[in-house]
Design a protein around this motif. Structure first.
Motif, PDB file in Angstrom:
ATOM      1  N   GLY A   7     -70.371 -19.974 191.547  1.00 46.88           N
ATOM      2  CA  GLY A   7     -70.442 -20.864 190.386  1.00 46.88           C
ATOM      3  C   GLY A   7     -71.682 -20.595 189.541  1.00 46.88           C
ATOM      4  N   GLY A   8     -72.200 -19.375 189.612  1.00 46.91           N
ATOM      5  CA  GLY A   8     -73.470 -19.038 188.962  1.00 46.91           C
ATOM      6  C   GLY A   8     -73.411 -18.926 187.455  1.00 46.91           C
ATOM      7  N   ALA A   9     -72.209 -18.971 186.878  1.00 45.66           N
ATOM      8  CA  ALA A   9     -72.101 -18.981 185.415  1.00 45.66           C
ATOM      9  C   ALA A   9     -71.901 -20.389 184.881  1.00 45.66           C
ATOM     10  CB  ALA A   9     -70.945 -18.080 184.954  1.00 45.66           C
ATOM     11  N   GLY A  10     -71.902 -21.371 185.791  1.00 46.41           N
ATOM     12  CA  GLY A  10     -71.712 -22.761 185.393  1.00 46.41           C
ATOM     13  C   GLY A  10     -73.010 -23.418 184.971  1.00 46.41           C
ATOM     14  N   PHE A  11     -72.956 -24.719 184.810  1.00 45.86           N
ATOM     15  CA  PHE A  11     -74.088 -25.487 184.286  1.00 45.86           C
ATOM     16  C   PHE A  11     -75.323 -25.367 185.173  1.00 45.86           C
ATOM     17  CE2 PHE A  11     -75.696 -30.110 184.436  1.00 45.86           C
ATOM     18  CZ  PHE A  11     -76.791 -29.820 183.656  1.00 45.86           C
ATOM     19  N   ILE A  12     -75.281 -25.956 186.370  1.00 49.77           N
ATOM     20  CA  ILE A  12     -76.457 -25.895 187.250  1.00 49.77           C
ATOM     21  C   ILE A  12     -76.659 -24.471 187.758  1.00 49.77           C
ATOM     22  CG2 ILE A  12     -77.560 -26.808 189.329  1.00 49.77           C
ATOM     23  CD1 ILE A  12     -75.790 -29.296 189.067  1.00 49.77           C
ATOM     24  N   GLY A  13     -75.551 -23.796 188.099  1.00 51.32           N
ATOM     25  CA  GLY A  13     -75.630 -22.447 188.667  1.00 51.32           C
ATOM     26  C   GLY A  13     -76.364 -21.465 187.781  1.00 51.32           C
ATOM     27  N   SER A  14     -76.113 -21.505 186.479  1.00 49.85           N
ATOM     28  CA  SER A  14     -76.751 -20.535 185.575  1.00 49.85           C
ATOM     29  C   SER A  14     -78.249 -20.806 185.448  1.00 49.85           C
ATOM     30  CB  SER A  14     -76.074 -20.554 184.205  1.00 49.85           C
ATOM     31  OG  SER A  14     -76.211 -21.808 183.566  1.00 49.85           O
ATOM     32  N   VAL A  29     -73.587 -13.007 191.298  1.00 49.33           N
ATOM     33  CA  VAL A  29     -72.876 -14.229 190.910  1.00 49.33           C
ATOM     34  C   VAL A  29     -71.386 -14.025 191.124  1.00 49.33           C
ATOM     35  CG1 VAL A  29     -72.149 -15.627 188.918  1.00 49.33           C
ATOM     36  CG2 VAL A  29     -74.573 -15.093 189.263  1.00 49.33           C
ATOM     37  N   LEU A  30     -70.750 -15.025 191.752  1.00 46.01           N
ATOM     38  CA  LEU A  30     -69.289 -15.062 191.875  1.00 46.01           C
ATOM     39  C   LEU A  30     -68.807 -16.294 191.123  1.00 46.01           C
ATOM     40  CD1 LEU A  30     -66.538 -14.220 193.050  1.00 46.01           C
ATOM     41  CD2 LEU A  30     -67.139 -15.471 195.138  1.00 46.01           C
ATOM     42  N   ASP A  31     -67.963 -16.082 190.106  1.00 42.95           N
ATOM     43  CA  ASP A  31     -67.502 -17.193 189.277  1.00 42.95           C
ATOM     44  C   ASP A  31     -66.161 -16.806 188.667  1.00 42.95           C
ATOM     45  OD1 ASP A  31     -67.301 -19.224 187.110  1.00 42.95           O
ATOM     46  OD2 ASP A  31     -69.404 -19.616 187.583  1.00 42.95           O
ATOM     47  N   ASP A  32     -65.228 -17.769 188.628  1.00 41.88           N
ATOM     48  CA  ASP A  32     -63.923 -17.467 187.994  1.00 41.88           C
ATOM     49  C   ASP A  32     -63.903 -17.849 186.515  1.00 41.88           C
ATOM     50  OD1 ASP A  32     -63.745 -20.219 188.000  1.00 41.88           O
ATOM     51  OD2 ASP A  32     -61.947 -20.343 189.245  1.00 41.88           O
ATOM     52  N   SER A  37     -69.383 -20.092 181.891  1.00 43.15           N
ATOM     53  CA  SER A  37     -69.257 -19.187 180.744  1.00 43.15           C
ATOM     54  C   SER A  37     -70.163 -17.986 180.961  1.00 43.15           C
ATOM     55  CB  SER A  37     -69.652 -19.907 179.454  1.00 43.15           C
ATOM     56  OG  SER A  37     -69.828 -18.989 178.408  1.00 43.15           O
ATOM     57  N   LEU A  38     -69.650 -16.822 180.639  1.00 40.34           N
ATOM     58  CA  LEU A  38     -70.458 -15.598 180.756  1.00 40.34           C
ATOM     59  C   LEU A  38     -71.691 -15.670 179.863  1.00 40.34           C
ATOM     60  CD1 LEU A  38     -70.113 -13.144 182.540  1.00 40.34           C
ATOM     61  CD2 LEU A  38     -68.985 -11.970 180.650  1.00 40.34           C
ATOM     62  N   ASP A  39     -71.599 -16.427 178.774  1.00 38.32           N
ATOM     63  CA  ASP A  39     -72.748 -16.573 177.877  1.00 38.32           C
ATOM     64  C   ASP A  39     -73.948 -17.167 178.602  1.00 38.32           C
ATOM     65  OD1 ASP A  39     -71.444 -15.532 175.698  1.00 38.32           O
ATOM     66  OD2 ASP A  39     -70.775 -17.475 174.931  1.00 38.32           O
ATOM     67  N   ASN A  40     -73.704 -17.985 179.631  1.00 36.39           N
ATOM     68  CA  ASN A  40     -74.798 -18.628 180.361  1.00 36.39           C
ATOM     69  C   ASN A  40     -75.664 -17.635 181.133  1.00 36.39           C
ATOM     70  OD1 ASN A  40     -74.001 -21.144 179.452  1.00 36.39           O
ATOM     71  ND2 ASN A  40     -72.882 -21.683 181.317  1.00 36.39           N
ATOM     72  N   VAL A  41     -75.096 -16.466 181.463  1.00 31.18           N
ATOM     73  CA  VAL A  41     -75.868 -15.458 182.225  1.00 31.18           C
ATOM     74  C   VAL A  41     -75.952 -14.124 181.479  1.00 31.18           C
ATOM     75  CG1 VAL A  41     -75.412 -16.480 184.500  1.00 31.18           C
ATOM     76  CG2 VAL A  41     -73.785 -14.837 183.557  1.00 31.18           C
ATOM     77  N   ARG A  42     -75.548 -14.129 180.213  1.00 25.62           N
ATOM     78  CA  ARG A  42     -75.472 -12.867 179.457  1.00 25.62           C
ATOM     79  C   ARG A  42     -76.797 -12.114 179.418  1.00 25.62           C
ATOM     80  NH1 ARG A  42     -71.451 -11.020 176.819  1.00 25.62           N
ATOM     81  NH2 ARG A  42     -70.363 -13.023 176.702  1.00 25.62           N
ATOM     82  N   ARG A  43     -77.899 -12.851 179.400  1.00 29.33           N
ATOM     83  CA  ARG A  43     -79.217 -12.203 179.299  1.00 29.33           C
ATOM     84  C   ARG A  43     -79.523 -11.302 180.488  1.00 29.33           C
ATOM     85  NH1 ARG A  43     -83.557 -16.971 180.934  1.00 29.33           N
ATOM     86  NH2 ARG A  43     -85.012 -15.249 180.776  1.00 29.33           N
ATOM     87  N   TRP A  44     -78.787 -11.487 181.615  1.00 29.67           N
ATOM     88  CA  TRP A  44     -79.071 -10.720 182.823  1.00 29.67           C
ATOM     89  C   TRP A  44     -78.077  -9.583 183.070  1.00 29.67           C
ATOM     90  CZ3 TRP A  44     -83.715 -12.037 183.740  1.00 29.67           C
ATOM     91  CH2 TRP A  44     -84.141 -13.367 183.640  1.00 29.67           C
ATOM     92  N   LEU A  45     -77.039  -9.460 182.262  1.00 27.47           N
ATOM     93  CA  LEU A  45     -75.940  -8.540 182.574  1.00 27.47           C
ATOM     94  C   LEU A  45     -76.380  -7.080 182.684  1.00 27.47           C
ATOM     95  CD1 LEU A  45     -72.966 -10.020 180.489  1.00 27.47           C
ATOM     96  CD2 LEU A  45     -73.375 -10.211 182.945  1.00 27.47           C
ATOM     97  N   ILE A  53     -69.520 -10.902 189.547  1.00 33.11           N
ATOM     98  CA  ILE A  53     -68.149 -10.700 190.019  1.00 33.11           C
ATOM     99  C   ILE A  53     -67.301 -11.837 189.477  1.00 33.11           C
ATOM    100  CG2 ILE A  53     -66.617 -10.575 192.030  1.00 33.11           C
ATOM    101  CD1 ILE A  53     -69.044  -9.690 193.697  1.00 33.11           C
ATOM    102  N   LYS A  54     -66.278 -11.499 188.702  1.00 27.85           N
ATOM    103  CA  LYS A  54     -65.339 -12.529 188.275  1.00 27.85           C
ATOM    104  C   LYS A  54     -64.252 -12.621 189.330  1.00 27.85           C
ATOM    105  CE  LYS A  54     -62.220 -14.253 184.786  1.00 27.85           C
ATOM    106  NZ  LYS A  54     -61.369 -14.001 183.615  1.00 27.85           N
ATOM    107  N   GLY A  55     -64.126 -13.802 189.950  1.00 30.91           N
ATOM    108  CA  GLY A  55     -63.132 -13.948 191.011  1.00 30.91           C
ATOM    109  C   GLY A  55     -62.929 -15.386 191.405  1.00 30.91           C
ATOM    110  N   ASP A  56     -61.751 -15.665 191.917  1.00 31.31           N
ATOM    111  CA  ASP A  56     -61.364 -17.013 192.351  1.00 31.31           C
ATOM    112  C   ASP A  56     -61.611 -17.130 193.847  1.00 31.31           C
ATOM    113  OD1 ASP A  56     -60.008 -19.357 193.098  1.00 31.31           O
ATOM    114  OD2 ASP A  56     -58.492 -19.094 191.534  1.00 31.31           O
ATOM    115  N   MET A  57     -62.425 -18.084 194.256  1.00 35.20           N
ATOM    116  CA  MET A  57     -62.789 -18.226 195.668  1.00 35.20           C
ATOM    117  C   MET A  57     -61.642 -18.713 196.539  1.00 35.20           C
ATOM    118  SD  MET A  57     -66.708 -19.620 195.578  1.00 35.20           S
ATOM    119  CE  MET A  57     -66.856 -19.516 197.374  1.00 35.20           C
ATOM    120  N   ARG A  58     -60.529 -19.066 195.939  1.00 31.43           N
ATOM    121  CA  ARG A  58     -59.354 -19.396 196.738  1.00 31.43           C
ATOM    122  C   ARG A  58     -58.755 -18.134 197.367  1.00 31.43           C
ATOM    123  NH1 ARG A  58     -56.783 -23.504 192.298  1.00 31.43           N
ATOM    124  NH2 ARG A  58     -57.667 -21.905 190.953  1.00 31.43           N
TER     125      ARG A  58
END
Length: 314
Positions: A7-14, A29-32, A37-45, A53-58
């Motif tokens: 959830g590293g692209a989310g609110f608290i996660g980012s 970061v693993l986030d679906d 939003s990718l914008d939340n971590v764009r500065r580190w890409l 990693i874009k992926g669903d933890m299910r």
């Protein structure tokens, strides 16, 4: 350290990712991107210490891949919307309990030493002791969301004791700040943008809760994690919140004032004695004495956190 933030692209996660990167760690970061939003971590890409990693933890296979070669997992991935529990309990189960189960199973077969989990004050339900300490019992959630968080806590504790890793669990008050995309302040701002003359307020407005700015939250998580690494406990619990609390009506007044508006407040009356919705805990303030003993304390009180958040979201 090399760490995974779910959830590293989310609110608290980012915000946590920002801090970890600034401190020099290697961060995956693993986030679906369903809530984040990718914008939340764009500065580190483009940073070589960062991996997304874009992926669903299910999907257990995605989770297994994500935990490879990490020392610690900060598990923030979850559906953050408390209200959805009455309409879609199965979704809250999948996006809180099932994904935690998949993560713990993946950690069993990995070299990961720590899991840090963001639980919620909702596990306490309508606590009869306020401020509520970590050893309050019995834990009786009144929402499916709170039940799912408590189930995840129990799984984490059981797996940690059985399979030899260590777990730090944070029970969070209402966390607010820049990049948040749900919650009372976000809702009020959007309602007033649509109609500056009138503001609908769920419940009777007397709901009173503690609010913590995300900057204080992340600082607390990392400070207490460092403390936890130096002690012997297998599993430990910490509340993160504020010493004060604020009513929904007061939040409405702050939001309106910061927007330069004087709308008419329309209270829905709510359910079950003025709650905003079924499962809404009407009064919540956590004891943070245990957290303070590690040297952490919030810089902003609830009122200051609300005012700052309104400015950030505007």
């Amino acid at each position: 350290m090399r760490v995974l933030v779910t959830g590293g692209a989310g609110f608290i996660g980012s915000h946590l990712v920002d801090k970890l990167m600034e401190l020099g760690h290697e961060v995956r970061v693993l986030d679906d991107l369903s809530e984040g939003s990718l914008d939340n971590v764009r500065r580190w890409l483009e940073d070589e210490r960062f991996e997304f990693i874009k992926g669903d933890m299910r999907n257990p296979e995605i989770v297994k891949e994500a935990v490879k070669d990490v020392e610690a997992v900060f598990h923030l991935a979850a559906n953050p919307e408390v209200r959805i529990g009455s309409q879609s309990p199965e979704l809250l189960y999948e996006t809180n309990v099932l994904i935690t189960y998949n993560l713990l199973n993946a950690m069993r077969d990995s070299s990961t030493k720590y899991i840090v989990f963001t639980s919620s004050s909702t596990v306490y339900g309508d606590a009869e002791v306020i401020p509520t300490p970590e050893d309050y019992a019995p834990l009786e959630p009144i929402s499916v969301y709170g039940g799912a968080k408590l189930a995840a806590e129990a799984l984490i504790s059981g797996y940690a004791h059985t399979f030899g890793f260590r777990a730090l669990i944070f029970r969070l008050a209402n966390i607010i700040g820049e990049r948040s995309n749900h919650g009372v302040i976000y809702d009020f701002i959007n309602k007033l943008r649509r109609n500056p003359e009138e503001l609908e307020i769920l419940g009777d407005g007397t709901q009173r809760k503690s609010y913590l700015h995300v900057s204080d939250t992340v600082e607390g998580m990392l400070k207490i994690f460092e403390h936890f690494r130096g002690i012997e406990k297998t599993v430990d619990f910490y509340n993160l919140g504020n010493d004060d609390w604020i009513t929904v009506r007061e939040i409405a007044e702050i939001v309106s004032g910061e927007m330069g508006l004087k709308p008419r407040f329309v209270f829905t009356g709510g359910v079950d004695g003025g709650r905003g919705w079924k499962g809404d805990v009407k009064f919540m303030r956590l004891s943070i004495e245990k957290a303070k003993k590690t040297g952490w304390r919030p810089r902003l009180n609830s009122y200051e956190a609300v005012r700052r958040t309104v400015g950030e979201l505007l």
